[in-house]
Design a protein around this motif. Structure first.
Motif, PDB file in Angstrom:
ATOM      1  N   UNK A 235       0.846  -1.293   0.009  1.00 21.31           N
ATOM      2  CA  UNK A 235      -0.132  -0.031   0.000  1.00 21.31           C
ATOM      3  C   UNK A 235       0.942   1.083   0.041  1.00 21.31           C
ATOM      4  N   UNK A 236       0.510   2.185  -0.725  1.00 27.04           N
ATOM      5  CA  UNK A 236       1.507   3.554  -0.734  1.00 27.04           C
ATOM      6  C   UNK A 236       0.376   4.431  -0.148  1.00 27.04           C
ATOM      7  N   UNK A 237       1.067   5.138   0.792  1.00 21.81           N
ATOM      8  CA  UNK A 237       0.360   6.092   1.688  1.00 21.81           C
ATOM      9  C   UNK A 237       1.032   7.377   1.437  1.00 21.81           C
TER      10      UNK A 237
ATOM     11  N   UNK B 268      -0.010  12.360 -11.124  1.00 19.54           N
ATOM     12  CA  UNK B 268       0.874  12.296  -9.628  1.00 19.54           C
ATOM     13  C   UNK B 268       0.666  10.950  -9.358  1.00 19.54           C
ATOM     14  N   UNK B 269      -0.642  10.560  -9.054  1.00 22.05           N
ATOM     15  CA  UNK B 269      -0.951   9.233  -8.626  1.00 22.05           C
ATOM     16  C   UNK B 269      -0.401   7.834  -9.485  1.00 22.05           C
TER      17      UNK B 269
ATOM     18  N   UNK C  24      -3.391   2.931  -3.437  1.00 20.84           N
ATOM     19  CA  UNK C  24      -2.805   3.987  -2.676  1.00 20.84           C
ATOM     20  C   UNK C  24      -3.867   4.273  -1.860  1.00 20.84           C
ATOM     21  N   UNK C  25      -3.343   4.829  -0.556  1.00 18.26           N
ATOM     22  CA  UNK C  25      -4.134   5.410   0.565  1.00 18.26           C
ATOM     23  C   UNK C  25      -3.887   6.814   0.722  1.00 18.26           C
ATOM     24  N   UNK C  26      -4.620   7.839   0.311  1.00 21.82           N
ATOM     25  CA  UNK C  26      -4.264   9.093   0.378  1.00 21.82           C
ATOM     26  C   UNK C  26      -4.897  10.065   1.374  1.00 21.82           C
TER      27      UNK C  26
ATOM     28  N   UNK D 255      -7.579   4.999  -2.091  1.00 27.54           N
ATOM     29  CA  UNK D 255      -8.711   5.161  -1.080  1.00 27.54           C
ATOM     30  C   UNK D 255      -8.435   6.621  -0.413  1.00 27.54           C
ATOM     31  N   UNK D 256      -9.575   7.196  -0.257  1.00 26.21           N
ATOM     32  CA  UNK D 256      -9.473   8.766   0.358  1.00 26.21           C
ATOM     33  C   UNK D 256      -9.531   8.650   1.942  1.00 26.21           C
TER      34      UNK D 256
END
Length: 465
Positions: free
Chosen positions: A183-185, A264-265, A277-279, A308-309
């Protein structure tokens, strides 16, 4: 990246009793070989595709069947070399329960057990006793601490077999993507959002989940570079955006800054071999870049890159589980419990401020940007709802199924869900370990989620009993 492809190891087994040169009567090997040939042929003809591959035991002996305990290490070694993702034990007569237990124990993979209906009754003799052997095999699997799935003793052409096998494929895909998930945070947890706290160390040690953190300073550098280098691309994207969305009175510069976040994402996901991605969303990025990322989350879902927001790691994990349950055929939705329907006591607004996949938009409405965020109603249908959650070190998987219903029009991305007893669901969320953030996907995957929970020692919790 999430990988929905599966390689299934087929392990047909028959009974071996020392009676040279060949046993006659019950457990006669010819009938087991006939069963194996028909089953393997049927599986490869009906279930092989670009996503599913089968590995058999034709290398092992003339029969292509496992029946000797001393052959178990060779079978294990071969399946490991082939890098199978799951094991399918096929009982072709009474079988050898010790072989089933040894192979499954050493592979430590999602395991499916099944045998065909006994149909060979000739001259007052039963030649297979497949069902009887399944009882014995199951106990040996349990004694070897093997977690396994089971298809009831049925014909291979049965609809029960078809559904159960496809469900097992989904479970195997979930296990494959759950283990060693990446997961990319982006950014840190939003200050007041205590409800989304999680234990990063425990997720890593218990499940192998790797969380890679990117700060907003890095994001700002990357966004400025995109802005400087992609003006021509952003201009073209802007034209397409205005065809799709009613953008209201937002100026072109702001719209292009939102579109830059898409790249960017996307770049972040590709550079880190990951599509989840969790952003952090509505504070830091907006302050640093001067634009909200909700539009990017909506558009990227149609490119199979998921963001994911509100930096909810547990919802991100749930999204991976739902993606894997559908084997990538459906896209996760992030609809949170928001308010009760004023005209329906059992209906709830599942809402978020823009991240829903555009693919599921109600075809009768045109999406618009409300306060910079995508806004549209989802199409009606049947959905699975789920939430992965921890409470004092114990992990839970909440899941259920609902149909949409009518409700008031509102802003943001939303749908109205009808439950059998909404007050009971509300109390479960209030009193249980869950928060209001949920994930949804079209279709009914509740049974698959329940079976998956068994493999990862999660407590499965139906949202409605």
């Amino acid at each position: 990246m999430l990988d929905y492809k599966l390689k299934i190891g087929l392990c047909p087994i028959r009974r071996w009793i020392k009676e040279p040169p060949k046993r006659i009567g019950i457990f006669q090997s010819d009938y087991a070989v006939d069963n194996k040939n028909e089953i393997i042929k049927y599986l490869k003809e009906h279930y092989s595709d670009e996503m599913t591959e089968f590995v058999d035991l034709e290398f092992l002996n003339e029969e292509g069947l496992l029946c000797l305990e001393e052959d178990c290490p060779r079978v294990v070694e071969y399946f490991k070399e082939q890098k199978i993702n799951a094991l399918f034990i096929i009982n072709c007569n009474f079988g050898m329960e010790n072989c089933a237990g040894l192979v499954a124990r050493e592979l430590h993979l999602p395991t499916l057990l099944w045998g065909p209906r006994d149909r060979n009754f000739k001259d007052d003799i039963r030649y297979t006793d497949t069902q009887c052997g399944l009882f014995a095999m199951s106990k040996q699997l349990k004694r070897n601490n093997v977690k396994f799935s089971y298809i009831e003793n049925c014909d291979i052409e049965s609809p029960i077999f078809d559904k159960s096998l496809k469900d097992f494929f989904s479970v195997a895909c979930m296990v494959k993507n759950f283990k060693n998930m990446r997961i990319l945070q982006v950014g840190t947890r939003i200050k007041p959002f205590k409800s989304i706290m999680y234990n990063e160390l425990e997720l890593c040690e218990k499940f192998g989940i790797d969380i890679r953190i990117f700060n907003l300073g890095e994001a700002l550098i990357d966004l400025n570079k995109i802005w400087d280098e992609k003006q021509d691309v952003l201009d073209k994207d802007l034209v397409e955006l205005k065809k799709t969305f009613d953008c209201g009175n937002l100026d072109d510069t702001y719209l292009k800054k939102m579109l830059a976040i898409v790249y960017y994402y996307e770049n972040l996901a590709k550079a880190n071999d990951c599509n989840i991605i969790s952003s952090e969303c509505w504070t830091g990025i907006n302050l640093a870049w001067g634009a909200n990322p909700c539009l990017a989350m909506c558009l990227l879902a149609d490119r199979d890159i998921y963001v994911t927001c509100e930096w909810d790691i547990h919802m991100t994990i749930t999204n991976v589980l739902l993606l894997s349950a559908s084997r990538g055929k459906e896209k996760p939705i992030q609809g949170e419990f928001t308010c009760r329907n004023p005209d329906n006591d059992n209906s709830e607004l599942l809402w978020h401020c823009g991240p829903f996949p555009l693919k599921y938009k109600d075809p009768s409405c045109k999406p618009f940007l409300y306060n910079t965020k995508p806004s549209f109603k989802l199409k009606d249908g049947n959905y699975t709802i789920a939430r992965f959650q921890v409470d004092r070190g114990q992990y839970y998987l909440l899941a259920g199924n609902f149909n949409t219903c009518e409700g008031p029009k509102t802003f943001g991305t939303y749908m109205w869900a009808k439950f059998n007893d909404l007050p009971k669901v509300e109390r479960k969320l209030i009193e249980g370990p869950y928060i209001h953030h949920m994930s949804e996907v079209p279709g009914n995957y509740v049974g698959v989620l329940k079976e998956f929970a068994k493999y990862e020692d999660l407590i499965f919790d139906p949202i409605e009993e």
